[in-house]
Each structure stands twice: as C-alpha cells, then as structure tokens.
Write a protein that holds these residues in place. Sequence first.
Motif, PDB file in Angstrom:
ATOM      1  N   GLY A  42      -5.120   0.900   8.175  1.00 18.37           N
ATOM      2  CA  GLY A  42      -4.046   0.702   6.712  1.00 18.37           C
ATOM      3  C   GLY A  42      -2.995   1.819   7.474  1.00 18.37           C
ATOM      4  N   THR A  43      -3.263   2.934   7.044  1.00 13.99           N
ATOM      5  CA  THR A  43      -2.398   4.081   7.398  1.00 13.99           C
ATOM      6  C   THR A  43      -1.352   4.445   8.364  1.00 13.99           C
ATOM      7  N   PRO A  44      -1.985   4.210   9.578  1.00 10.55           N
ATOM      8  CA  PRO A  44      -0.720   4.606  10.966  1.00 10.55           C
ATOM      9  C   PRO A  44       0.043   3.381  10.811  1.00 10.55           C
ATOM     10  N   VAL A  45      -0.360   1.883  10.054  1.00  8.67           N
ATOM     11  CA  VAL A  45       1.152   1.178  10.027  1.00  8.67           C
ATOM     12  C   VAL A  45       2.177   1.893   8.566  1.00  8.67           C
ATOM     13  N   ILE A  46       2.269   2.510   8.016  1.00  8.52           N
ATOM     14  CA  ILE A  46       3.009   3.015   7.048  1.00  8.52           C
ATOM     15  C   ILE A  46       3.387   4.049   7.424  1.00  8.52           C
ATOM     16  N   ALA A  47       2.915   4.824   8.408  1.00  4.69           N
ATOM     17  CA  ALA A  47       3.434   6.391   9.201  1.00  4.69           C
ATOM     18  C   ALA A  47       4.288   5.376   9.837  1.00  4.69           C
ATOM     19  N   ILE A  48       4.161   4.664  11.012  1.00  5.10           N
ATOM     20  CA  ILE A  48       5.319   4.551  11.682  1.00  5.10           C
ATOM     21  C   ILE A  48       6.536   3.437  11.048  1.00  5.10           C
ATOM     22  N   THR A  49       6.035   2.635  10.246  1.00  2.00           N
ATOM     23  CA  THR A  49       7.067   2.364   8.843  1.00  2.00           C
ATOM     24  C   THR A  49       8.268   3.345   8.474  1.00  2.00           C
TER      25      THR A  49
END
Lengths: 327, 243, 558
Positions: free
Chosen positions: C217-224
Amino acid sequence: MQSQLPLYPEQASNFAPHVDALMLFITAVCLFFAGAITTAIVVFFFKYHRKAPNAVGIPIHEDSRLEAVWMIVPLILAMAMFSWGAIVYVDYRRAPQDTLDIYVIGKQWMWKAQQPNGLKEINELHVPVGRNIRLVMASEDVIHDFFVPAFRVKMDVVPGHYNTMWFRPTKPGRYHFFCSQYCGTNHALMGGWVTVLEPSDYSAWLSGSSGGNANPVVAGEKLYAEKTCSTCHIANGTGHAPSLNGVYGAQVLLADGSTVAADETYIRESILQPNAKIVAGYLPLMPSFQGQLTEEQILALTAYIKSLQSQPVPAKGSGIAPPTGKR
Amino acid sequence: MHRTGELYGQFETLEQQKESAALGMWIFLVTEVLFFGGLFLTYTINRHAFGTAFGVGSNTLDIRLGGGNTVVLILSSLTMAMAVWSAQIGKKQLVSIFLIATLALGSVFLGVKVVEYKQKFDHHLIPGYGFDIRYHSELPAPMDNPVEIAAEKEELEKAFAVDPDINAHAQLYFSLYFGMTGLHALHMIVGAGLLIWLIRGSFHGRFTPQYNTPVEIVGLYWHFVDIVWIYLFPLLYLIDRHR
Amino acid sequence: MSDTPTPDHQLPRTHYLNATYGSGTRSWLLTTDHKRIALLYLGSVTVFFFIGGVFATMIRIHLLTPGGALVTPETYNKLFTMHGVAMIFFFLIPSIPAVLGNFLIPLMIGAKDLAFPKINLLSWYIYIVGGCFVLYSFGTGGLDTGWTFYTPLSSVYSNSAVTPAVIGIFINGFSSILTGLNFIVTIHTMRAPGMTWFRLPLFVWAHYATSLVMILGTPVIAITLLLAGLERMFHLGFFNPALGGDPILFQHLFWFYSHPAVYIMVLPAMGVVSEIIPTFARKPIFGYSFIAGSSIAIAVIGFLVWAHHMFVTGESTYAALTFSFLSYLVAIPSAVKVFNWTSTLYKGSISWDPPMIYALGFIGLFVIGGLTGLSLACLGLDIHIHDTYFVVAHFHYIMVGGAVMGFVGALHFWWPKITGRLYPETLSRAAAVTLFVGFNLTFFPQFILGYLGMPRRYHTYPPEFQVLNVLSTAGASILALGYLIPMAYLAWSMRYGRVAGPNPWPATGLEWKTASPPPTENFDVTPEVTWEPYDFQNRPDLGLAAGAPSLAPAHSDD
Ligand code: HEA
Ligand code: HEA
Ligand code: CUA
Ligand SMILES: [Cu+2]
C-alpha cells in the motif's frame, strides 16, 4: 422539537423512515453481539478466575464446526445489512421521472440555489412538500457536500462533475442543511436552511419574489446566441452539427456505435469536452468551451437545451437513436 | 552486527544470507511496481481524457533517440546477466568486464536522456516555466527541417481546433513525461552507483561461486529498471506516430 | 504477578541496554540492534503522541461552546489536521510494529536480529527526517487540509504549509516500506530450528500480514502525495479539474492506501491481544489457525474495499454496491478473531494482571468500533452518517479504544522484558479502568452527535449539540489522565521497579526464555523449539501445576 436529548433528527423526507429503520436494525444486531460478547467475557472472567497461583486452564484447541457457525451467522446478518442498505441506496441514486429540478452551486463558503423559474437564493432552499425534488449540483472551486440531516441525504458537490440527489419532503418546516465535506476555513459556516412549504405557499413564494431574477432558460437562450452555438446547431438539423431539439433525455447514438443517455452530465461534457463522445454521423468540429463559461452559465445553457423539447429532427439520419423512453 | 568474512552476524549460514537478500530484493521490486503503478494509472486516465494533446506531445519526442536508448538498455540487461553468470561460474575477470560494460551502457542511456531533456528545455516544453507547445513550430531553430516544422504546425492547428486547451493538456503530458522518465532516470543513477560498488568489489575478487549475492540482487534491480523502460517507451514515444 | 510468588531476581550483568559496546548517545544513534532501535522508535512515537494529544486537547476545549471557545476557524482547521497527521502517520502506524514488532519478532522466532539490521536503523532515520519535515510544516503556517489531503483543496486552494507536510509523509512512507520488508524477510528466513510456520506466535502472524499491507500500500500513497505536491508546486493538473484533472482520482489513490492502512494500525494490536489472552488464561488459544489465517484474510480483502469512503462522491452505483459488499466480507475475519479470543477464556485460569485488563478492554471497544463500521458500510445509512461525528466516533473506537489500548497493553505485557523491571500493579489497574471510562465518555456521545447530523471538522455548531459536546470534552480530560498515569509509573519503574526475572507472568513464548533485559545477541545459544504455541501443559520449565491428571482435556479437537 423533540425532547432535550433526542437520539435522531426529525424525520422530514421519504428517506428518513427507511434510514432510521436501517439504523435500528443494524444497531439491534450490534447491541446483540456487543452484549453477548461482553456478557461472555464478564461471566468467564469471574467463573474461571484463577484458583491457585500455579493453576493452568484446560486446553481446548479448535472446533471447526464452531468456527463455521461464527463465520456463517455473521455473514448472513451482514448480507442482510448489505441488501437492505443497497435497496435504499439504489432508490436514492435513481431519481424518479417527475422531479422538480433545482440547481445548486457550492463555492467557498456559500450555497447558491436557483429555482426552475430562475429565482435565486443564497444559503436558503425553498421546496414544496410532497413533490419529488432533484438537486443538480456543481462546484466552482473545491469539493463540498450538501447535507440535510432531517432528510437523511447528502451528496458531494465535485468540481468538474455534476452530481444529483433527490428526496421528497414530507413535513413542512425549516431544517438545517450543512456543508459536510471539509472545504477550507469557513467550512463550518457553509450551511443554511431548507424551508419546506405547502405547495400553495410555495407557488405564492415563487411568484412573490421572482422579480429581477433572470430565468435560466432565458439566460441560456441568450448565451446560446452569444457563444455562437446557434451558428452550428441549427434547429432543423441542417447545420454541421446535430439539432439540439429533444436531445435532452434521449438516447444518443455515438460514432463508436454505443449509445449514451443524454442527461445533464452528457450535455455538460459535450460543451466542455466535445470530443469525448462524438455523435454518429458528425465530425468532431465542435470547439471546447472549457474555461470560457462559468458554472452558472453552463447550468443556464443546460437548462435552455433541456427546454428544447419539440420533436427531434434527425438530420443526417443517425444523430439520435430511436427514442427508448426518457432517462 | 559484526562481520565474519562475508557472513553477517545475524545470519547462521551463507545460504540463509543469500536467500534473505534475494527475497528482500524481490519484495522491494514489488513495492517499486506499485510505486510506478500509481503513475501509470494517472497516465492512462489522462491519456484517455486528452488523447489529442498526448498525441501532440508524444510526437515532439525524438523517436531515434528513444529507440536507440531502448536498444542500449536491452543490451545492458544482457551484459548484466552475463556478469551474474560469470560470477556464478567463478570467472572473476569476466565479472569486472561485464559490469563495466553495463555501467558504460547505462551511462550512454543517461547521456542521451540529458540531450533529450535539453531539447525539451530549448523548445519551452518544461511544465510550469513558460510552457508553450507552439514554441518550436513558431520559432524553429535554423537547422530544423522546414518540412517537419510545417507538418508540426499543421498538426498543432488541427489539434487546437479540437481542443483549445491543448496547451494545458500537453503540459499535463509533459508533466507525466518528466515525472515518469525522471523517476526512471533516478533509478538508473542509483543503479549506476550500485554498479560502481560492485565493480570495486569485483576488482578485489570478492565474487565467487559461493558468494555472489550482491551481483545477483543488483542484477535483479537492473532488469527491473530495464523493464520499466520497456513500458515507458511505447507509452511515451509511440502513441500517435504518423509524422 | 502478586499472586505468583516470585523469587528475588537479579538483573543480568550485561544486557542490550548496557552492552559492552557502551551506552553513550553514539552507541544508541549508530546501533543496529533491533532492541535498541525499538526503543528509539518508542521515544519518537511518544513525542508524536504527545503532540497529537495536545492538539486533541485543544480541539475538545474549543468545542465546549457552540461558537468555539478557544481559537479562530483557521487554527481549528489546523488543529484537527495536524492531530490526524501526527497521530496516524507518525504515531499509530509505527507504534506497535516499529516498537514492539521490532523488539519482539527476532526474539519470538529465535533469531539474533532482523535480516537487515542496517536497513532497520536507516528506516528509523527516514522516519525522523520525515517527522522533521512535518514538524516544520506544523511550525511554519501549519496544515489545514484535513488528514485526507483532498484535492483541489490541498493542491490549489489551501494557504497553509502543505508542501513540506506532503514531502514529510512521502519520506516517512519509505520507513514503513523498509520495516515491512525487513519483517517479511526475517519471518521467512530467520526462524530458529523447530519454529515452523504453525508454531509462530500469533503476534508474528499479525505482523506478517501488516507487513504485506505496508509494502503493497505505502508506495501508492507515496506516489499520490508526490503528484499532489507536484500539482501544488508546479501547477500541473493531475487532480485539478480546472486543468483537466480529476479530483476523484486522488480519492481513489488515497484510499487505496489509507483503507488498508487502518489494518496496519489494528492488526498488530490484534496480535498483541492474541498473545495476552492465552498467557493470562493459561491455556492454548482457541482456533490458532483461524486467527492466523484471518490476519492474512484481513490484509488481502482489506485492499478491495477502499471506495467505501466515497459512497456519496457520485461514484457509480455499481461501484458503490461492490465496495459495500466487500466491506461486509472484511468484517468476517475480524469476527472470527473476536469469537476465538472470547472462547479462549472458557475454562481458563484467568488472572487480572494489568495486561489482561487492557486486552479485555480492547475486545470490548474494538467490537463497538467494528460494529459501527458495519453501519458505515451500509450504503443506505452512509448517505446520512458519512462525514459526521458518527465516523469520528467509529474510528476513535477502533484506533484509540482498540489500537492504542493494545499498544499500552503491549507495553505493560512486555515491559518486564524490555526493561527487566515490574511496575506498580494496583496503580496500573486503576489507570486501565480510568482509560476505559474516560474513553467511553469521550467518544460514545459522538455517535449520537453524528446521527443527529453534526458534521465533522466543524469549528462551530448549532447550540442543540452542546450538551453532548460538553460530555465528550469532560471524558477527554479523564482520558488524558488515563494516559498520563501509566507514563508516570512506567518511567518510574525503569529505575525503582522490582526486578522481574526472565519470565514473570509466566508466558510460553521464546522471548521469555532469555534474560530480561535480553543480551545483545538475544540468546546465548540458538534455541530449538520443541513445543506447540501457547502450550502450558507440557512446559515443566514454567513451574506451573501442569500435567496434573485433573486437568486432562475435557473435550478438545472435536
Ligand atoms: C484501525 C482503524 C480502522 C479499522 C480497523 C476500521 C474497520 C472498519 N471500518 Fe473504518 N474507518 C477508519 C478506521 C478504521 N476502520 C477511519 C480512520 C475512518 C475515517 C477516515 C476519514 O474519513 O477520516 C473510517 C471510516 C470508515 C468508513 C467510511 C465512512 C464515511 O466516511 O462515510 C467505512 C464505511 O464502510 C468504514 C467501515 C469499516 C468496516 C466495515 C470495518 C471492519 O474492518 C470492522 C470489522 C469488525 C467488526 C465487524 C467487529 C467484530 C465482529 C463481531 C463482533 C461479530 C459480528 C459481526 C457481524 C454481524 C458482521 N470505516
Ligand atoms: C491514532 C489516531 C488518533 C488518536 C490516538 C486520537 C486521539 C484523540 N482524538 Fe482524534 N482524530 C484522529 C486520530 C486520532 N485521534 C483522526 C485521523 C482524526 C481526523 C482528522 C481530520 O478530520 O482530518 C481525528 C479527529 C478528532 C476529532 C474531530 C475533529 C473534527 O472533526 O472537528 C476529535 C474531536 O473530539 C478528536 C478527539 C480526540 C481525542 C480527545 C483523543 C484522545 O484519545 C487523545 C488523548 C491523549 C492525550 C490527551 C495526550 C496525553 C496527555 C497530555 C499531552 C497532557 C496534556 C493534556 C491535558 C492536561 C488534558 N479527534
Ligand atoms: Cu463547503 Cu465544506
Ligand atoms: Cu476504510
């Protein structure tokens, strides 16, 4: 008003009893489980309290039947909650046909509403009791949300989209509405009152105070000429563009073979991003009006196009698919 | 933790250490996929909405440079694989040679990228700073091919008729272009750093058939970065080629 | 523990706290010992809890009167935003995993350390750097977007210091990713001989599931957040409708992480409870494999329900139906856990040591929080209660009543292992009860407030809501006391507490087989596991009345 400490707000729309019944049902299930689990914990805690400092418990490892039971029973209850909730929601998302449409625009931090006859209100909304009301909503800046607790309904107002919501007020009175999507500094002040009137009072109110407010259809007609729409969209369908007569509510056949229901969202998109959906039989000639029209102007144009309800003129044959009923 | 030879203190055996390192790298690559995934999703949605603008933007890219870079990168993956293989069979000299070859190819790629970025800068295609999709066709450089410039002009005219906001939407394309290729280039730079570290190790003859985990996991990483480019190239360069 | 006569113990001569490589600041800041890194995290998350707590206190004081008693609207908006950001990203998400997971996982599986000790230290530094950016944002203009950062408010309209905050959370994400990566690899490759997957403590299973969510999950919030930040800094139009972007896309990406993230917060606490309950009921946990499996199920299904936060954004009816349905599915594995914990008490030998009180409190409050989640997942009902105080009450019940209660309980359970000392018992029981009472008084009224229609994030509200708000504020002051007391006596005990000995409760896990505090290398010899998890019957080393014929299983395994 209810008692000093009410547990639910007034019920003033067709949805209120349903939502409250759902709440009662789910709360009952919750109370049952919370109660049962708490009771079990308390009873076990005292009954099996440690008798001697070095006593151990009796090992019991697993029981698949028991596990199955406590997966299936909650699942059934959960599916009941889901289905019931879904029924109410689908009803809420699909407005009936005979609605009274009111345009609502949210902006930091006020609400503007426009009655069908063009009457404008700010942070107020007057509606007749017993009629199906549909709000067509747009935002000029950030996301807002129109929330009437007494009606048990809310819907986000999203920039770049039209969202609609509907309800049928069942009880005359004055009810709070709130902005319930955080939208910046004065989010908490972005509210007002919905006034539900008897139908006769409503029409009296409408005619009593309509002076000076342009009818959106009239305003739209003017814009239609000013913004050169009329140069291409000729009423009898002889221009380079399809006639817009009767397009609202019809099924439009597109160049890629699919059809689309021409609702507010479609018309809005046709104006702002004409090339997203090309009408069959026409070239993608229409320029985008993105950035050249305010939300209010788009609403006015839409209102005007909606008013063009004489028979459709299928000029190049394929513009409008055979009518399959409205909306 | 103290090191005893090539075995780190927290591990019991070399095998356990190798397994941990490889698993760690795979998991890391999974997070990378999701990281790029967010960008790819944003790209897809916007391209769907503004196909014309994305086409126009894409056509300003130089397909020869991009295509050449693709070949360079694939070659570098090959040399990387050879380096891993040489380490596994114990050819210590070959390891160094192939690692250096990989680094060289990687540097060529980055060099070409710099040239491409420079071009975009000259053509006012950097989002946010006086971005103007027409700049190149309106003010061509003396050595530009007049036929090409005319084609570009014509295309832009058509595009503007369809989408008057094309400048904004092309800017969105370039935001994504720089975002995606920039992130990719950043990964290449990190990879180059890792390669330099490996090359130093290989000069000392560190990598043997028993111990070659670093080469292997850097290899995994390098292949991943390569694969990302394999997706980026068509999505950015090839979506609307007719010029 | 008072009912178990404990012999007088001595602290081991060397342990990780005073180990041979010294105990100066340098030896702490450069340590790669997972136990020391855990304590670094404990210190830093406590700081953020205090910061978040001070903001919460100000929120509650402000809401004493309908007009707002304390601050301007701008400040109020900053208060709840910074409260949410500090509490979620910098306190609760790292709390149990990075503190107790870090400390315990290697001990529990019989390893000398995590698989990548240096990366472990790196992730703490990343956390600190991220934290500094966020504190910088708090200090210079604050942050007023709500912890959800919805666009275009956050990317275009807000005048506050959004950019550094977004960068801070972006950086912090990598700390989470690296921690998760380290845990997964460690659990896969570092288990001691005999420590099979189905002998793993349930705490470890819970952390395995948590780590999966962290890495996916975390990579997605990072890019968002990166995209939102770029939009803000360079006027790009990813999410801004005026430039052709779509604000709803942001919400999808945000919740794709942030819903699973709620399970990052609660799964570890569930793991804690799964350890405490069998220890103080002195019997094997009921349905081990179901509890282990349900952790994984929650992690997986948890990725499929994100849009239940978006039922009234105008998402399509079909999407809403799907996400509501899946939200109900994800409730089932939670139910499995609750029922298994409760059944474990049956025919146990239950004591009321402080950790047990916290664990039972967790179950009660988590159940209320979870069940009200069912109301929110109900489509027809969410159109009324979305973005009201009902939601606020729901998530505080799970996150404060559940996860924070679990965290405090875990500290009480493993405190003797971490510091080698015990804390005053009666006082800690009293604190647990204070916490429980204060909590309910604070947040129960908010359910009613929400149903009555009070929207959240309101600095001012109609007067008819005042009574309930005053109740809530009163509760919050009791709640604050419930946190301050343990902080005081835990700090006190580090010096003056009774020495605990290796296994004071006693408990069955591997971590209790080594000295307290443990030596740097965790175990003097690599242990070999020959017993099943939570088995009190066949463990003569625990000194219990095990194996007595009268305790033969009455009915088991059928
Ligand atoms: C740790 C944190 C955490 C956890 C674990 C959960 C768990 C759940 N949450 Fe919650 N939630 C939040 C934190 C959390 N949530 C936050 C922070 C928000 C607000 C975000 C914001 O907008 O700021 C939120 C918002 C939120 C919403 C959106 C509300 C809105 O904005 O309109 C919804 C809607 O579906 C929801 C549902 C659920 C469900 C179904 C569960 C389930 O997992 C719960 C499962 C547990 C149980 C069901 C209890 C145990 C079971 C039994 C005792 C057996 C009986 C069971 C049955 C009959 C099925 N949550
Ligand atoms: C881990 C997560 C977490 C935790 C632990 C808490 C803890 C608390 N929260 Fe928080 N809360 C959130 C996560 C959390 N919250 C989130 C995500 C939001 C949404 C934000 C948004 O909308 O964007 C929110 C929003 C939120 C609101 C709604 C604001 C609004 O919508 O307008 C309120 C209102 O009562 C509130 C109250 C509290 C209280 C009283 C506590 C208490 O439990 C805190 C108790 C702790 C202390 C009090 C600290 C210890 C003691 C001291 C520091 C001593 C000083 C204090 C005194 C002397 C009293 N929170
Ligand atoms: Cu408008 Cu909140
Ligand atoms: Cu959720």
